[in-house]
Design a protein around this motif. Structure first.
Motif: not given
Length: 608
Positions: A233-234, A513-522
């Motif tokens: 995602f990043d 660290d990295g969970y902040e990008t998990f909006w990307a796949y919804i």
């Protein structure tokens, strides 16, 4: 026509064996092949029908008597069926393999042609909305068959204050194929093509398979999957930020021209639900975070022997849970038995899905993720898509999507224009089907550990459907508000995401660290802004409905089937009145949330 979105992403599903023969779609009830004579015939008919409709009615609606207006509406409905049939076939075929360039081209070409054909029809809603109220009322009073379409007219005329000039509306219609639709395709194809290298796995995995590992019994595998997701995602975050920036800005421009009071207004209008009802739902759920998600996840951390949960623990199985795989035949029997116990008619309506090729269940390369039920058109039948892996949650997904299918079969009797159910009510039968299946399994639990596992799984699904979706809704509200102030960097969007995650999940979590990008796949954020609150609406509504059923409301089954058969022909107030329920009452939502809290109470009592 657009395909429905999958149900909430619960971070489950990927491929696996030993499940028996999984069914595949037989799309021949729509068309036998992309180049069959019937497809070409219908496309040619549609082009002529659209041109003839415009030639016959444009500029004349105000002069039509009641009989002529009915003929006009019926002609419009026939066009809607033909266009819907074509796009259902093209879309379902594409979703079977989104990486197949021929299928993508076939769908895009079909969409382009239908957009061109239907541009002359844009006048209809604009001109209809200019009819004087008194004049329209006289027409409806003069012809009962025309009056039957009043709910359609009401929804159409709700857009009157936000209508643009005929020329601008035609431009927006023509431009749609290179606007949101094109960005949606870019998102879908990018997601379908992502591959993840998960430490400890023998080969690269796609999104479905990687998300599935977040429910694995091995904590190290869950962690490795979460880190792999975050890494990919990043690396793609600039593209996903560009998609969201563009779509939010496009929406802001159109909303501004239409003078929409808020970014959410269009969704509320299409759902035929009042903003204050949605606000009451949102506020009730947010106020309940401490007694629902916060409390449950503290319990889960205790069960797992952890000071803090990591995000890869959120949907982890409980330590006492015995891993099991449910083969396809067993899953079918579980759901059908639950449906039949409620009412044999329910099982009869669901049976053709299994017997006639109306379900596509297997996980295949390029297949769209998640699950959905697509109603196609009222003259054919729905199709259900799953990514079935044999997990207990997959059985619940089958029950959920079959509920949609039953609803869509019953509502089809209303005809094309009246069968479509607003999103807020479209989740009713699906969530009710899940609840029937869950209660059947719970009643059959043989040990306290089995009962605890079932209860915990249901609470997690309800939190995912209610708490998580309202958090998603708040994220979207924040994102669209922030985009109105200017371009958003990936870090800006990440920060908005984390603000709602911390609030909704509570103090039991640490966030890697990295969970902040998990909006990307919804997908919901991309395909259908503000869609997500419909899941929470449906869950709360069904909890209240199920309470009425459990309390022995006389004639419940008959009332229930009547409600589903109404499709989009009645407002939620009218549909719920026979059950003594009213979604506009703020206390209504507390009833549904209390059911979730009651399950958590029982889980806490098991610890005593």
């Amino acid at each position: 026509m657009t395909l429905p979105l999958p149900r909430p992403v619960h971070d489950a599903n990927a491929s696996g064996g030993g499940l028996g023969k999984l069914p595949e779609w037989d799309l021949s009830d729509l068309y036998s092949s992309p180049d069959c004579a019937e497809f070409k015939r219908d496309m040619a008919w549609l082009e002529k029908a659209c041109a003839d409709f415009a030639a016959s009615y444009e500029g004349r609606l105000a002069s039509l008597d009641a009989g002529a207006m009915l003929e006009c509406v019926l002609a419009y409905e026939r066009i809607d069926v033909a266009a819907g049939r074509i796009m259902s076939y093209a879309g379902l075929r594409y979703y079977q393999n989104t990486m197949d360039s021929d299928r993508a081209k076939f769908m895009a070409d079909a969409q382009d042609r239908i957009t061109t054909f239907t541009t002359p029809l844009v006048f209809f809603s604009l001109e209809f909305n200019r009819l004087e109220e008194d004049h329209l009322n006289r027409l409806l009073q003069a012809n009962a068959d025309l009056a039957r379409y009043k709910p359609v007219f009401d929804r159409m005329r709700a857009m009157r204050p936000y209508q643009l000039s005929d020329e601008l509306e035609k431009f927006l219609h023509d431009n749609s194929v290179v606007g949101a639709s094109a960005w949606n395709k870019l998102f879908d194809e990018t997601m379908a093509g992502l591959m993840f290298t998960v430490e400890g796995e023998d080969e690269e995995l796609n999104l479905e398979a990687t998300l599935n590992l977040l429910t694995d019994t091995d904590r190290n595998r869950r962690k490795a999957a979460a880190q792999a997701l975050a890494g990919v995602f990043d690396r793609n975050i600039k593209l996903f930020a560009r998609i969201h920036n563009t779509l939010a800005k496009e929406k802001e421009v159109e909303d501004r021209w239409r003078k929409m009071p808020s970014p959410q207004t269009g969704r509320h209008l299409s759902n035929h639900v009042e903003p204050e009802v949605v606000e009451a739902l949102r506020n009730a759920v947010v106020a309940a975070y401490p007694k629902l998600s916060h409390r449950y996840y503290r319990l889960k951390a205790k069960w797992m022997g952890l000071e803090k949960l990591q995000i890869w623990d959120r949907n982890a199985p409980l330590p006492i849970e015995t891993p099991k795989s449910v083969d396809w035949d067993s899953a079918r029997d579980m759901v059908m038995n639950a449906y039949s116990a409620f009412d044999p008619k329910m099982a009869d309506l669901a049976r053709p899905f299994f017997e006639k090729g109306w379900i596509d269940a297997g996980v295949k390369p390029g297949k769209a993720p998640g699950a959905f039920a697509h109603p196609t058109v009222s003259t054919v039948h729905p199709y259900v898509m799953l990514n079935y892996l044999g997990k207990p949650r997959d059985v619940m997904t089958l029950a959920h999507e079959l509920g949609h299918g039953v609803h869509q079969v019953l509502a089809a009797k209303q005809g094309e224009l009246l069968s479509s159910t607003p999103l807020t009510l479209a989740e009713t039968a699906s969530v009710f089907g899940e609840m029937l299946t869950f209660r059947k399994l719970l009643d059959g639990a043989k040990t306290p550990a089995e009962r605890k596992t079932l209860l915990a799984g249901k609470v997690e699904d309800m939190i995912n459907t209610v708490v998580r979706q309202i958090a998603f809704y708040d994220f979207e509200c924040k994102l669209h508000a922030a985009r109105r102030e200017g371009e958003l960097t990936p870090d800006d969007i990440n920060a908005l995401w984390m603000s709602v995650q911390a609030q909704s999940l509570g103090d039991a979590f640490e966030f890697m660290d990295g969970y902040e990008t998990f909006w990307a796949y919804i997908p919901h954020f991309v395909h259908s802004p503000f869609y997500v609150y419909a899941y929470a609406f449906g869950d709360g509504l069904v909890n209240a409905l199920y309470a009425a059923y459990a309390d022995g409301l006389p004639g419940f089954q008959e009332k229930y089937f009547e409600m589903l058969s109404a499709g989009g022909s009645k407002h939620h107030k009218d549909l719920l009145a026979p059950f003594g329920l009213d979604a506009s009452d703020p206390k209504f939502w507390d009833k549904g949330l209390s059911m979730i809290a009651g399950f958590i109470d029982e889980l806490e009592a098991m610890e005593a």
